[in-house]
Motif scaffolding. Sequence first.
Motif, PDB file in Angstrom:
ATOM      1  N   GLU A 180      51.321  41.815  49.999  1.00  0.00           N
ATOM      2  CA  GLU A 180      50.890  40.203  49.501  1.00  0.00           C
ATOM      3  C   GLU A 180      50.578  40.246  48.387  1.00  0.00           C
ATOM      4  N   GLU A 181      49.724  41.382  47.584  1.00  0.00           N
ATOM      5  CA  GLU A 181      49.185  41.270  46.203  1.00  0.00           C
ATOM      6  C   GLU A 181      50.572  41.319  45.258  1.00  0.00           C
ATOM      7  N   GLN A 182      51.137  42.050  45.752  1.00  0.00           N
ATOM      8  CA  GLN A 182      52.458  42.535  44.909  1.00  0.00           C
ATOM      9  C   GLN A 182      53.306  41.169  44.928  1.00  0.00           C
ATOM     10  N   SER A 183      53.333  40.558  46.002  1.00  0.00           N
ATOM     11  CA  SER A 183      54.040  39.297  45.905  1.00  0.00           C
ATOM     12  C   SER A 183      53.567  38.280  44.933  1.00  0.00           C
ATOM     13  N   LEU A 184      52.109  38.063  45.111  1.00  0.00           N
ATOM     14  CA  LEU A 184      51.661  37.089  44.238  1.00  0.00           C
ATOM     15  C   LEU A 184      51.646  37.536  42.893  1.00  0.00           C
ATOM     16  N   TRP A 185      51.676  38.790  42.491  1.00  0.00           N
ATOM     17  CA  TRP A 185      51.536  39.061  40.826  1.00  0.00           C
ATOM     18  C   TRP A 185      53.468  38.721  40.553  1.00  0.00           C
ATOM     19  N   ARG A 186      54.106  39.318  41.519  1.00  0.00           N
ATOM     20  CA  ARG A 186      55.695  38.803  41.032  1.00  0.00           C
ATOM     21  C   ARG A 186      55.733  37.378  40.929  1.00  0.00           C
ATOM     22  N   ALA A 187      55.148  36.725  41.772  1.00  0.00           N
ATOM     23  CA  ALA A 187      55.338  35.077  41.431  1.00  0.00           C
ATOM     24  C   ALA A 187      54.495  34.674  40.239  1.00  0.00           C
ATOM     25  N   VAL A 188      53.581  35.207  39.822  1.00  0.00           N
ATOM     26  CA  VAL A 188      52.623  34.785  38.596  1.00  0.00           C
ATOM     27  C   VAL A 188      53.793  35.134  37.562  1.00  0.00           C
ATOM     28  N   HIS A 189      54.329  36.206  37.501  1.00  0.00           N
ATOM     29  CA  HIS A 189      55.191  36.750  36.515  1.00  0.00           C
ATOM     30  C   HIS A 189      56.424  35.702  36.348  1.00  0.00           C
ATOM     31  N   GLU A 190      56.804  34.968  37.178  1.00  0.00           N
ATOM     32  CA  GLU A 190      57.758  34.009  37.214  1.00  0.00           C
ATOM     33  C   GLU A 190      57.426  32.923  36.716  1.00  0.00           C
ATOM     34  N   LEU A 191      56.126  32.551  36.480  1.00  0.00           N
ATOM     35  CA  LEU A 191      55.852  31.186  36.063  1.00  0.00           C
ATOM     36  C   LEU A 191      55.812  31.388  34.287  1.00  0.00           C
ATOM     37  N   ASP A 192      55.977  30.320  33.845  1.00  0.00           N
ATOM     38  CA  ASP A 192      56.090  30.195  32.107  1.00  0.00           C
ATOM     39  C   ASP A 192      54.659  30.743  31.816  1.00  0.00           C
ATOM     40  N   GLU A 193      54.640  31.366  30.283  1.00  0.00           N
ATOM     41  CA  GLU A 193      53.433  31.731  29.870  1.00  0.00           C
ATOM     42  C   GLU A 193      52.186  31.020  29.751  1.00  0.00           C
ATOM     43  N   ARG A 194      52.318  29.848  29.614  1.00  0.00           N
ATOM     44  CA  ARG A 194      51.369  28.771  29.715  1.00  0.00           C
ATOM     45  C   ARG A 194      50.547  28.886  30.978  1.00  0.00           C
ATOM     46  N   CYS A 195      51.237  28.659  32.119  1.00  0.00           N
ATOM     47  CA  CYS A 195      50.711  28.760  33.449  1.00  0.00           C
ATOM     48  C   CYS A 195      50.122  30.109  33.748  1.00  0.00           C
ATOM     49  N   ARG A 196      50.817  31.140  33.122  1.00  0.00           N
ATOM     50  CA  ARG A 196      50.197  32.430  33.471  1.00  0.00           C
ATOM     51  C   ARG A 196      48.848  32.698  32.831  1.00  0.00           C
ATOM     52  N   ARG A 197      48.833  32.378  31.519  1.00  0.00           N
ATOM     53  CA  ARG A 197      47.506  32.304  31.024  1.00  0.00           C
ATOM     54  C   ARG A 197      46.403  31.490  31.751  1.00  0.00           C
ATOM     55  N   LEU A 198      46.599  30.464  31.716  1.00  0.00           N
ATOM     56  CA  LEU A 198      45.917  29.512  32.346  1.00  0.00           C
ATOM     57  C   LEU A 198      45.414  29.798  33.591  1.00  0.00           C
ATOM     58  N   LEU A 199      46.309  30.465  34.642  1.00  0.00           N
ATOM     59  CA  LEU A 199      45.834  30.710  35.897  1.00  0.00           C
ATOM     60  C   LEU A 199      44.906  32.251  35.809  1.00  0.00           C
ATOM     61  N   ARG A 200      45.377  33.108  34.898  1.00  0.00           N
ATOM     62  CA  ARG A 200      44.756  34.410  34.912  1.00  0.00           C
ATOM     63  C   ARG A 200      43.153  34.097  34.439  1.00  0.00           C
ATOM     64  N   VAL A 201      43.199  33.128  33.391  1.00  0.00           N
ATOM     65  CA  VAL A 201      41.685  32.732  33.081  1.00  0.00           C
ATOM     66  C   VAL A 201      40.961  32.198  34.079  1.00  0.00           C
ATOM     67  N   VAL A 202      41.401  31.215  34.818  1.00  0.00           N
ATOM     68  CA  VAL A 202      40.737  30.208  35.712  1.00  0.00           C
ATOM     69  C   VAL A 202      40.504  31.307  36.997  1.00  0.00           C
ATOM     70  N   ALA A 203      41.243  32.332  37.270  1.00  0.00           N
ATOM     71  CA  ALA A 203      41.062  33.089  38.357  1.00  0.00           C
ATOM     72  C   ALA A 203      40.193  34.077  38.116  1.00  0.00           C
ATOM     73  N   PHE A 204      39.948  34.607  37.057  1.00  0.00           N
ATOM     74  CA  PHE A 204      39.039  35.545  36.813  1.00  0.00           C
ATOM     75  C   PHE A 204      37.823  35.188  36.172  1.00  0.00           C
ATOM     76  N   ALA A 205      37.592  33.959  35.639  1.00  0.00           N
ATOM     77  CA  ALA A 205      36.237  33.558  35.222  1.00  0.00           C
ATOM     78  C   ALA A 205      35.583  32.753  36.375  1.00  0.00           C
ATOM     79  N   VAL A 206      34.219  32.969  36.419  1.00  0.00           N
ATOM     80  CA  VAL A 206      33.508  32.335  37.312  1.00  0.00           C
ATOM     81  C   VAL A 206      33.407  30.802  36.963  1.00  0.00           C
ATOM     82  N   ARG A 207      32.989  30.628  35.864  1.00  0.00           N
ATOM     83  CA  ARG A 207      33.066  28.998  35.456  1.00  0.00           C
ATOM     84  C   ARG A 207      33.678  28.991  34.168  1.00  0.00           C
TER      85      ARG A 207
END
Length: 192
Positions: A121-148
């Motif tokens: 499931e983790e590998q599927s998630l990261w494969r899907a994240v890598h299919e997103l455009d750069e802007r979405c990847r950067r935004l979701l990474r920051v939002v996912a790993f930052a508490v606030r």
Amino acid sequence: MTALPTSGDAAFSFARWRAGDSRAMDDLVREMTPVLWHIARSYSVSASVAEDVVQATWLALVRKHDTIDDPAAVAGWLTTTVRREAWRAAQRARRSVSDDDLERRMPPAASVEDEVVGREEEQSLWRAVHELDERCRRLLRVVAFAVRPDYENLAVQLDMPVGSIGPTRSRCLTKLKKLLQDSRIGRDSSPM
């Protein structure tokens, strides 16, 4: 308040019992049980375990009374026996409590199957994240790993207005969800 028995009281009762006076054992039990109880409890065992220890001590006396040559030694024999019994009982209790505590404190172990599924499931998630455009990847990474996440700082990093971060994040999550669903459908329909 009753007086503590002396070794002479215990010796006299023990000698009478060995001479055939069955009531003398009742006197000995009445005289010595409070002392034996106190000793057993001093080993930090529960009340029920202390009762068992005292009972085992009396049983040992009945079985081994003929090994006591001098009736004056009976009080010492009883206190030594109860100490040994209580120590053994305390050791058993500590071992069983320690095993129970260890089991309770251990994190639940995941099965191999759960670990494999989790990794997939983790590998599927990261494969899907890598299919997103750069802007979405950067935004979701920051939002996912930052508490606030600091939206003002994030807006500068992503070169977008602060007010569009929320809606953009929502669209990116929708795209990610769709990619995950599509990959799951593809996996479910593939032959084994």
